[in-house]
Motif scaffolding. Structure first.
Motif, PDB file in Angstrom:
ATOM      1  N   ALA A 108      28.743  45.762  38.657  1.00 56.17           N
ATOM      2  CA  ALA A 108      29.907  45.834  39.165  1.00 56.17           C
ATOM      3  C   ALA A 108      30.230  47.173  40.289  1.00 56.17           C
ATOM      4  O   ALA A 108      31.089  47.270  40.968  1.00 56.17           O
ATOM      5  CB  ALA A 108      31.122  45.892  37.972  1.00 56.17           C
ATOM      6  N   HIS A 109      29.188  48.185  40.153  1.00 59.55           N
ATOM      7  CA  HIS A 109      29.780  49.476  40.840  1.00 59.55           C
ATOM      8  C   HIS A 109      28.472  49.787  41.541  1.00 59.55           C
ATOM      9  O   HIS A 109      27.318  50.131  41.055  1.00 59.55           O
ATOM     10  CB  HIS A 109      30.207  50.362  40.001  1.00 59.55           C
ATOM     11  N   GLU A 110      28.331  49.814  42.847  1.00 59.23           N
ATOM     12  CA  GLU A 110      27.470  50.253  43.705  1.00 59.23           C
ATOM     13  C   GLU A 110      27.022  51.547  43.571  1.00 59.23           C
ATOM     14  O   GLU A 110      25.822  52.093  43.644  1.00 59.23           O
ATOM     15  CB  GLU A 110      27.725  50.028  45.110  1.00 59.23           C
ATOM     16  N   ARG A 111      27.997  52.555  43.006  1.00 56.99           N
ATOM     17  CA  ARG A 111      27.607  53.930  43.084  1.00 56.99           C
ATOM     18  C   ARG A 111      28.359  54.646  41.706  1.00 56.99           C
ATOM     19  O   ARG A 111      29.604  54.033  41.259  1.00 56.99           O
ATOM     20  CB  ARG A 111      27.919  54.890  44.228  1.00 56.99           C
ATOM     21  N   ILE A 112      27.574  55.332  41.042  1.00 65.43           N
ATOM     22  CA  ILE A 112      28.061  55.988  40.066  1.00 65.43           C
ATOM     23  C   ILE A 112      27.773  57.702  40.346  1.00 65.43           C
ATOM     24  O   ILE A 112      26.718  57.870  40.332  1.00 65.43           O
ATOM     25  CB  ILE A 112      27.515  55.770  38.687  1.00 65.43           C
ATOM     26  N   ASP A 113      28.716  58.177  40.395  1.00 63.82           N
ATOM     27  CA  ASP A 113      28.681  59.599  40.821  1.00 63.82           C
ATOM     28  C   ASP A 113      28.569  60.705  39.771  1.00 63.82           C
ATOM     29  O   ASP A 113      27.990  61.718  39.314  1.00 63.82           O
ATOM     30  CB  ASP A 113      29.804  60.329  41.842  1.00 63.82           C
ATOM     31  N   VAL A 114      29.616  60.053  38.847  1.00 62.01           N
ATOM     32  CA  VAL A 114      29.663  61.324  37.414  1.00 62.01           C
ATOM     33  C   VAL A 114      29.880  60.170  36.188  1.00 62.01           C
ATOM     34  O   VAL A 114      30.362  59.092  36.338  1.00 62.01           O
ATOM     35  CB  VAL A 114      31.047  61.882  37.409  1.00 62.01           C
ATOM     36  N   LEU A 115      29.070  60.590  35.119  1.00 63.14           N
ATOM     37  CA  LEU A 115      29.201  59.948  33.824  1.00 63.14           C
ATOM     38  C   LEU A 115      29.681  60.870  32.803  1.00 63.14           C
ATOM     39  O   LEU A 115      29.221  61.941  32.673  1.00 63.14           O
ATOM     40  CB  LEU A 115      27.889  59.205  33.587  1.00 63.14           C
ATOM     41  N   ILE A 116      30.769  60.548  32.327  1.00 59.86           N
ATOM     42  CA  ILE A 116      31.575  61.370  31.351  1.00 59.86           C
ATOM     43  C   ILE A 116      31.509  60.507  29.870  1.00 59.86           C
ATOM     44  O   ILE A 116      31.981  59.706  29.940  1.00 59.86           O
ATOM     45  CB  ILE A 116      32.851  61.701  31.520  1.00 59.86           C
ATOM     46  N   ASN A 117      30.510  61.221  28.760  1.00 56.55           N
ATOM     47  CA  ASN A 117      30.451  60.355  27.707  1.00 56.55           C
ATOM     48  C   ASN A 117      31.373  61.110  26.842  1.00 56.55           C
ATOM     49  O   ASN A 117      30.850  62.343  26.092  1.00 56.55           O
ATOM     50  CB  ASN A 117      28.963  60.501  27.120  1.00 56.55           C
ATOM     51  N   SER A 118      32.392  60.484  26.383  1.00 54.00           N
ATOM     52  CA  SER A 118      33.286  61.117  25.431  1.00 54.00           C
ATOM     53  C   SER A 118      33.762  60.379  24.103  1.00 54.00           C
ATOM     54  O   SER A 118      34.340  60.953  23.247  1.00 54.00           O
ATOM     55  CB  SER A 118      34.806  61.382  26.238  1.00 54.00           C
ATOM     56  N   ALA A 119      33.240  59.030  24.135  1.00 52.80           N
ATOM     57  CA  ALA A 119      33.411  58.228  22.816  1.00 52.80           C
ATOM     58  C   ALA A 119      32.771  59.099  21.579  1.00 52.80           C
ATOM     59  O   ALA A 119      31.615  59.623  21.944  1.00 52.80           O
ATOM     60  CB  ALA A 119      32.837  56.984  23.067  1.00 52.80           C
ATOM     61  N   GLY A 120      33.636  59.244  20.847  1.00 54.30           N
ATOM     62  CA  GLY A 120      32.975  59.945  19.481  1.00 54.30           C
ATOM     63  C   GLY A 120      33.678  59.626  18.429  1.00 54.30           C
ATOM     64  O   GLY A 120      34.823  59.023  18.383  1.00 54.30           O
ATOM     65  N   VAL A 121      33.184  59.898  17.178  1.00 54.73           N
ATOM     66  CA  VAL A 121      33.978  59.850  15.873  1.00 54.73           C
ATOM     67  C   VAL A 121      33.552  60.968  14.715  1.00 54.73           C
ATOM     68  O   VAL A 121      32.436  61.292  14.793  1.00 54.73           O
ATOM     69  CB  VAL A 121      33.261  58.162  15.145  1.00 54.73           C
ATOM     70  N   TYR A 122      34.407  61.065  13.865  1.00 58.28           N
ATOM     71  CA  TYR A 122      34.017  61.708  12.889  1.00 58.28           C
ATOM     72  C   TYR A 122      34.742  60.871  11.565  1.00 58.28           C
ATOM     73  O   TYR A 122      35.882  60.594  11.486  1.00 58.28           O
ATOM     74  CB  TYR A 122      34.828  62.879  12.948  1.00 58.28           C
ATOM     75  N   THR A 123      33.514  61.106  10.635  1.00 59.11           N
ATOM     76  CA  THR A 123      34.196  59.938   9.231  1.00 59.11           C
ATOM     77  C   THR A 123      33.568  60.844   8.231  1.00 59.11           C
ATOM     78  O   THR A 123      32.391  61.455   8.026  1.00 59.11           O
ATOM     79  CB  THR A 123      33.442  58.664   9.406  1.00 59.11           C
ATOM     80  N   THR A 124      34.519  60.853   7.182  1.00 60.84           N
ATOM     81  CA  THR A 124      34.107  61.571   5.829  1.00 60.84           C
ATOM     82  C   THR A 124      33.260  60.614   4.832  1.00 60.84           C
ATOM     83  O   THR A 124      32.981  61.207   3.937  1.00 60.84           O
ATOM     84  CB  THR A 124      35.506  62.002   5.032  1.00 60.84           C
ATOM     85  N   ARG A 125      32.989  59.436   5.339  1.00 58.16           N
ATOM     86  CA  ARG A 125      32.454  58.495   4.471  1.00 58.16           C
ATOM     87  C   ARG A 125      31.204  57.744   5.017  1.00 58.16           C
ATOM     88  O   ARG A 125      31.171  57.666   6.313  1.00 58.16           O
ATOM     89  CB  ARG A 125      33.493  57.281   4.038  1.00 58.16           C
ATOM     90  N   ARG A 126      30.101  57.900   4.580  1.00 58.52           N
ATOM     91  CA  ARG A 126      29.069  57.516   4.868  1.00 58.52           C
ATOM     92  C   ARG A 126      28.924  55.868   5.141  1.00 58.52           C
ATOM     93  O   ARG A 126      29.337  54.955   4.393  1.00 58.52           O
ATOM     94  CB  ARG A 126      27.839  57.578   3.911  1.00 58.52           C
ATOM     95  N   GLN A 127      28.853  55.513   6.719  1.00 64.13           N
ATOM     96  CA  GLN A 127      29.059  54.078   6.892  1.00 64.13           C
ATOM     97  C   GLN A 127      27.773  53.887   7.786  1.00 64.13           C
ATOM     98  O   GLN A 127      27.434  54.737   8.684  1.00 64.13           O
ATOM     99  CB  GLN A 127      30.129  53.738   7.758  1.00 64.13           C
ATOM    100  N   LEU A 128      27.257  52.535   7.852  1.00 59.69           N
ATOM    101  CA  LEU A 128      26.147  52.236   8.647  1.00 59.69           C
ATOM    102  C   LEU A 128      26.696  51.118   9.634  1.00 59.69           C
ATOM    103  O   LEU A 128      27.567  50.421   9.178  1.00 59.69           O
ATOM    104  CB  LEU A 128      24.913  51.703   7.896  1.00 59.69           C
ATOM    105  N   THR A 129      26.039  51.321  10.870  1.00 60.45           N
ATOM    106  CA  THR A 129      26.269  50.150  11.648  1.00 60.45           C
ATOM    107  C   THR A 129      25.405  48.995  11.473  1.00 60.45           C
ATOM    108  O   THR A 129      24.644  49.051  10.687  1.00 60.45           O
ATOM    109  CB  THR A 129      25.740  50.779  13.270  1.00 60.45           C
ATOM    110  N   ASP A 130      25.983  47.996  12.124  1.00 59.64           N
ATOM    111  CA  ASP A 130      25.268  46.803  11.916  1.00 59.64           C
ATOM    112  C   ASP A 130      23.618  46.722  12.174  1.00 59.64           C
ATOM    113  O   ASP A 130      22.771  46.151  11.619  1.00 59.64           O
ATOM    114  CB  ASP A 130      25.744  45.467  12.877  1.00 59.64           C
ATOM    115  N   GLU A 131      23.356  47.615  12.951  1.00 55.87           N
ATOM    116  CA  GLU A 131      22.010  47.859  13.253  1.00 55.87           C
ATOM    117  C   GLU A 131      21.188  48.803  12.379  1.00 55.87           C
ATOM    118  O   GLU A 131      20.065  49.270  12.574  1.00 55.87           O
ATOM    119  CB  GLU A 131      21.865  48.485  14.735  1.00 55.87           C
ATOM    120  N   GLY A 132      22.096  49.221  11.311  1.00 54.93           N
ATOM    121  CA  GLY A 132      21.413  50.100  10.230  1.00 54.93           C
ATOM    122  C   GLY A 132      21.555  51.581  10.669  1.00 54.93           C
ATOM    123  O   GLY A 132      20.827  52.536   9.893  1.00 54.93           O
TER     124      GLY A 132
END
Ligand SMILES: NC(=O)c1ccc[n+]([C@@H]2O[C@H](COP(=O)([O-])OP(=O)(O)OC[C@H]3O[C@@H](n4cnc5c(N)ncnc54)[C@H](OP(=O)(O)O)[C@@H]3O)[C@@H](O)[C@H]2O)c1
Length: 313
Positions: A108-132
């Motif tokens: 969809a995008h011909e150019r990407i000049d900046v990538l900001i990775n801000s997705a994040g989580v803090y959890t007090t409980r051990r949880q596993l993703t579907d991929e383990g």
């Protein structure tokens, strides 16, 4: 509070404490004509960054997992800044979704000049993703790593680009154990798991910066300040009460983080600066354990295996 405090040099500790108090640097630099991808744009730091990018005239590409929330953000950006952001959806707890959305973005995008990775989580409980994978490690380290690597060719072709990994002073909590990334053998402690994910991200920033040398593409990590956001609110009513009543009143407005990210994304004097850690906008030395390049090389290999990426970066 930080488990490895005795390994710090006094001068580094003093500099860190000074940076905590120093106001962030701001920039007037325009982002007109620049495409800025922001993961985690539906809330907190990512949302604040989206507002500053829109204010600076950048073309916004929002990444979020919750469509209704993201549409509301999009509307607000239209209303407040006349921006016209594109929106892509992915759950970072699923690496397959990150792969899919990366392809979507490249189409969809011909150019990407900046990538900001801000997705994040803090959890007090051990949880596993579907991929383990342990959830914090998956969302805070593996997913942004995979997204970054998949979007890299677009930046490399252009011979320019800035990648900003929203990290945290929380990396100083430590907790990274390559023999036990899923916390099967240890008592799970949320702060240490958070510290492990952020340490892993820092170690991979140094590795990636080496591989990008001379390409015109830079990668840096930053601590966004202690700001009022939604982090941790997934942890149940008691935690929410504690956060809202006892912690939030001491925190700064998330705009501090947004303005800092604008500076790191656009300031001309930061052109070419790579492989560094910023406290907001101030260069800072991370914790000693996050500078161990031997661990970093092993972590890099594990990260490649877990994300299914070939090391031809
Ligand atoms: N707040 C602080 O003082 C502080 C300090 C240091 C570092 N940080 C870092 O700043 C970054 C942003 O956090 P924040 O404080 O802004 O918290 P936040 O308000 O909760 O924002 C987190 C963002 O990540 C998204 N997210 C969470 N899990 C996701 C998943 N599985 N898939 C896709 N997106 C997901 C959230 O989406 P939803 O809106 O759908 O939940 C939201 O957009 C994090 O990396 C955090 O570690 C924050």
């Amino acid at each position: 509070m930080f488990p490895y405090l005795k390994e710090y040099r006094m001068a580094d500790l003093r500099a860190m404490l000074r940076n905590q108090r120093r106001p962030h640097r701001r920039t007037e630099a325009s982002l007109a004509g620049k495409t800025v991808v922001i993961a985690g744009s539906s809330s907190g730091v990512g949302l604040a960054a989206a507002r500053e990018v829109a204010r600076a005239g950048g073309r916004l590409v929002l990444l979020a997992r919750n469509e209704a929330k993201a549409q509301a953000v999009r509307e607000a950006l239209r209303r407040d800044f006349g921006a016209d952001p594109s929106l892509h959806l992915a759950d970072f707890a699923r690496l397959a979704e990150v792969e899919r959305v990366a392809e979507e973005l490249l189409d969809a995008h011909e150019r990407i000049d900046v990538l900001i990775n801000s997705a994040g989580v803090y959890t007090t409980r051990r949880q596993l993703t579907d991929e383990g994978n342990e959830l914090t490690f998956g969302v805070n380290h593996l997913a942004p790593f995979l997204l970054t690597v998949r979007l890299l060719p677009r930046m490399r072709e252009a011979g320019r680009g800035r990648i900003l990994q929203v990290n945290s002073q929380g990396h100083r909590f430590g907790g990274l154990d390559l023999r036990d990334l899923t916390w099967r053998r240890r008592l799970f402690l949320g702060l240490r798991a958070y510290g492990a994910s952020k340490t892993a991200q820092l170690l991979s920033v140094w590795e990636l910066a080496d591989r990008l040398e001379g390409s015109g593409v830079t990668v840096n990590a930053m601590h966004p300040g202690e700001v009022r956001t939604g982090i941790g609110l997934n942890n149940g009513p008691l935690y929410r009460w504690y956060q809202r009543r006892l912690v939030d009143p001491w925190l700064a407005d998330a705009r501090v983080a947004g303005e800092s990210l604008h500076t790191l994304a656009a300031a001309p004097e930061l052109e070419g600066v790579s492989g560094r850690y910023f406290n907001k906008t101030h260069l800072e030395k991370p914790a000693p354990h996050a500078l161990d390049r031997r661990v970093g090389r092993d972590l890099w290999q594990r990260t490649l295996e877990l994300t299914g990426v070939d090391d031809d970066i």
